[in-house]
Design a protein around this motif. Structure first.
Motif, PDB file in Angstrom:
ATOM      1  N   SER A 297      34.209 -16.585 -31.020  1.00  0.00           N
ATOM      2  CA  SER A 297      33.374 -16.020 -32.083  1.00  0.00           C
ATOM      3  C   SER A 297      33.773 -16.531 -33.454  1.00  0.00           C
ATOM      4  O   SER A 297      32.934 -16.909 -34.271  1.00  0.00           O
ATOM      5  N   GLU A 298      35.077 -16.532 -33.716  1.00  0.00           N
ATOM      6  CA  GLU A 298      35.569 -16.845 -35.055  1.00  0.00           C
ATOM      7  C   GLU A 298      35.434 -18.312 -35.412  1.00  0.00           C
ATOM      8  O   GLU A 298      35.109 -18.652 -36.561  1.00  0.00           O
ATOM      9  N   GLY A 301      31.517 -19.789 -32.616  1.00  0.00           N
ATOM     10  CA  GLY A 301      30.324 -19.052 -32.985  1.00  0.00           C
ATOM     11  C   GLY A 301      29.065 -19.602 -32.357  1.00  0.00           C
ATOM     12  O   GLY A 301      29.032 -19.995 -31.191  1.00  0.00           O
ATOM     13  N   ASN A 344      32.416 -21.507 -38.376  1.00  0.00           N
ATOM     14  CA  ASN A 344      32.833 -20.144 -38.735  1.00  0.00           C
ATOM     15  C   ASN A 344      31.754 -19.453 -39.565  1.00  0.00           C
ATOM     16  O   ASN A 344      32.020 -18.478 -40.266  1.00  0.00           O
ATOM     17  N   CYS A 347      31.306 -15.823 -38.732  1.00  0.00           N
ATOM     18  CA  CYS A 347      32.468 -15.067 -39.207  1.00  0.00           C
ATOM     19  C   CYS A 347      32.385 -14.832 -40.711  1.00  0.00           C
ATOM     20  O   CYS A 347      32.613 -13.711 -41.187  1.00  0.00           O
TER      21      CYS A 347
END
Length: 440
Positions: A297-298, A301, A344, A347
Motif C-alpha cells: 500500500s505504502e 499502491g 506513494n 499514501c
C-alpha cells in the motif's frame, strides 16, 4: 578477569602477569588504545576518544556496539590513558548497594584529588530509576561515566542520562580487523592449521565478534591438528556461530528496515537476502508478510494493485501450507513487490486528506447528497437536487460532493508508472466531464 573484547569486567589497575594457560583472548588483551583493532574512527587522532585523550579530559560516554568489539577494553584503557582511577560495575550482577558503594568510593577519591572513571557494563539492564541514580554524580563530576551497551541507547536508556553522555558507536569488526587479530594470535601461538580458504571461512563465521574468533582459534590450537584443514573439515570441526538477532530489539528492526527499503528500492535480490536473514534467525513469516502488505500500500499502491493480491495470496498459502513450503509463496510475493512499479501517491493522498479533515472539523456535507428518510428532512432540503449517476449520460452527474466552505481539492495525484498511468487518464476524463456538466 577481562578479555580482549568485552563481556567480562576489567581487572583492577594493578594487573598481575597472566598465566600461560590463561585464555588466548586475555593474553592478547590490548595494552594501549592503539592496540584496540577495528575502532580507529574513535581511537585514532581525529576520533572522539583520541581527541579526549589528547586533551587529557574525558566526558561521560555510552559505548554502543555488538558483542566482541572492544567496549570493555576501550574503557579500561581510557582510564589508564588519562590517569584516572578505574572502577567497574555490571548491571547484570550489581544492585543499588553496589552503586552506592562505587559512588561513595569515588567521592572519597575525589577529596583526595583522584578522578574516577566508572565503567558500567550492560548499562541498559539497569531500570529507569537506577539509571536516574547516576545523574547527580555525573552532574557533580564525582564520576565520569562510561557505559557499555549492545542495545540502541535511544530505546534502552533514559533521555536524561543520554543528554549528559556522548554516544559513541563501535563498529562490528570487519574482515581486516579480524585478520589482524588472527595475526596477533599466530605471532603468539604459531600458525593456525588452516588453508587460506579455511582461514577466510573462520573469519566469516566470527560474524564481527573478535572474542568469538579468538576462542575458535584457541580450540584449533588445543586440538594439535597436524595437517591444515580446508573449509569443509573446518566446518565439521567447529560449530558455526548463528547470526546475532533479537526479534524484539535492534537486530529485528535493522533487518526489517533493510528489507523494506530493498523492496521499495526495487531490488528483489537484496529483498530476498534480508527475507532469508530473518527466516534463518527465526522470524515469524507472518510478520514479514504483514510488513509486505504495508509496503504493497505504502510504496506500490495503485501503480500495481495486484501487489496486495499477491501478498494476501502468499499469506493465505502460508497459513495453509506452513513452513517450510509456505515460505515459497512468501518469496514469490517478495519478488513481485520488489519488481513492481512504485508509487506513494495513495499514501500521500491519505495523509493530506487527514490533515484537511482535522482542519475542517465537523462541517456538514452538502444537502444534495444527504439521505432524507423522513418528510421533515425532505422539507428541509435533504437530498434535494441529487442526480442519480446511473441515470445520467456516461453514468456521471458531475455533482458537487464537497461541504460548503470547503473547496474541491486534489489529494490523489497518480504518477506515470504502472497502472497509475491508466488511473491518471481516467481521472482526467472524469474531470473533463465534470467541467462539461457544470457548463465550463
Amino acid at each position: 578477569m577481562a578479555d580482549l573484547f568485552g563481556d567480562d569486567l576489567p581487572p583492577p589497575e594493578s594487573e598481575e602477569p597472566l598465566a600461560e594457560d590463561a585464555p588466548l583472548a586475555d593474553r592478547l588483551r590490548p595494552r594501549t588504545l592503539d592496540d584496540v583493532v577495528g575502532q580507529e574512527h574513535l581511537t585514532g587522532p581525529e576520533g572522539a576518544i583520541g581527541r579526549m585523550v589528547a586533551a587529557g579530559k574525558l566526558s561521560s560516554m555510552i559505548l554502543w556496539g555488538p558483542p566482541g568489539t572492544g567496549k570493555t577494553s576501550t574503557s579500561r584503557l581510557l582510564a589508564k590513558a588519562v590517569g584516572m582511577r578505574f572502577a567497574a560495575v555490571s548491571a547484570v550482577f550489581s544492585g543499588v548497594a553496589d552503586l552506592r558503594k562505587a559512588f561513595a568510593e569515588a567521592e572519597t577519591a575525589a577529596r583526595a584529588g583522584q578522578r574516577t572513571l566508572l565503567f558500567v557494563d550492560e548499562i541498559h539492564r539497569f531500570n529507569r530509576a537506577q539509571q536516574d541514580g547516576f545523574l547527580p554524580f555525573v552532574e557533580r563530576g564525582t564520576v565520569t561515566l562510561v557505559g557499555a551497551t549492545t542495545e540502541n541507547p535511544s530505546f534502552a536508556l533514559n533521555a536524561a542520562l543520554l543528554s549528559r553522555a556522548q554516544v559513541l558507536v563501535l563498529n562490528r569488526l570487519d574482515e581486516m580487523a579480524l585478520s589482524m587479530l588472527l595475526a596477533k594470535a599466530e605471532a603468539l601461538e604459531g600458525p593456525l592449521p588452516l588453508t587460506d580458504e579455511a582461514r577466510a571461512a573462520l573469519i566469516a563465521t566470527a560474524d564481527g565478534d573478535g572474542r568469538f574468533l579468538l576462542n575458535q582459534a584457541e580450540t584449533l590450537y588445543a586440538a594439535h591438528i597436524e595437517e591444515p584443514l580446508g573449509p569443509g573439515p573446518l566446518g565439521k570441526f567447529l560449530q558455526r556461530r548463528m547470526a546475532v538477532y533479537d526479534k524484539d530489539r535492534d537486530g529485528h528492526y535493522n533487518l526489517i528496515s533493510a528489507f523494506h527499503k530493498s523492496v521499495r528500492g526495487s531490488d528483489p535480490q537484496a529483498a530476498l537476502y534480508y527475507m532469508a536473514r530473518m527466516l534463518v534467525a527465526g522470524e515469524e513469516p507472518l510478520y514479514i508478510l504483514r510488513r509486505l502488505a504495508a509496503i504493497a500500500s505504502e510504496d506500490i499502491g495503485l501503480a500495481d494493485p495486484q501487489a496486495m493480491v499477491q501478498v494476501m495470496a502468499a499469506k493465505q498459502s502460508f497459513e495453509f501450507l506452513g513452513s517450510p513450503e509456505g515460505e515459497l509463496p512468501l518469496a514469490q510475493a517478495v519478488i513481485y513487490c520488489a519488481s513492481a512499479p512504485k508509487s506513494n501517491a495513495a499514501c500521500l493522498a491519505k495523509g493530506i486528506a487527514m490533515e484537511v479533515a482535522r482542519e475542517t472539523g465537523s462541517v456538514a456535507p452538502p444537502m444534495n447528497i444527504l439521505n432524507a428518510p423522513t418528510k421533515m428532512m425532505k422539507d428541509m432540503g435533504y437530498g434535494a437536487a441529487y442526480h442519480y449517476d446511473h441515470d445520467q449520460p456516461d453514468a456521471f452527474s458531475g455533482d458537487n460532493y464537497w461541504p460548503d466552505g470547503v473547496p474541491a481539492q486534489e489529494f490523489y495525484k497518480p504518477n506515470e508508472r504502472g497502472f497509475e498511468r491508466e488511473l491518471k487518464k481516467r481521472l482526467e476524463w472524469w474531470q473533463k466531464k465534470r467541467v462539461e456538466r457544470r457548463g465550463g
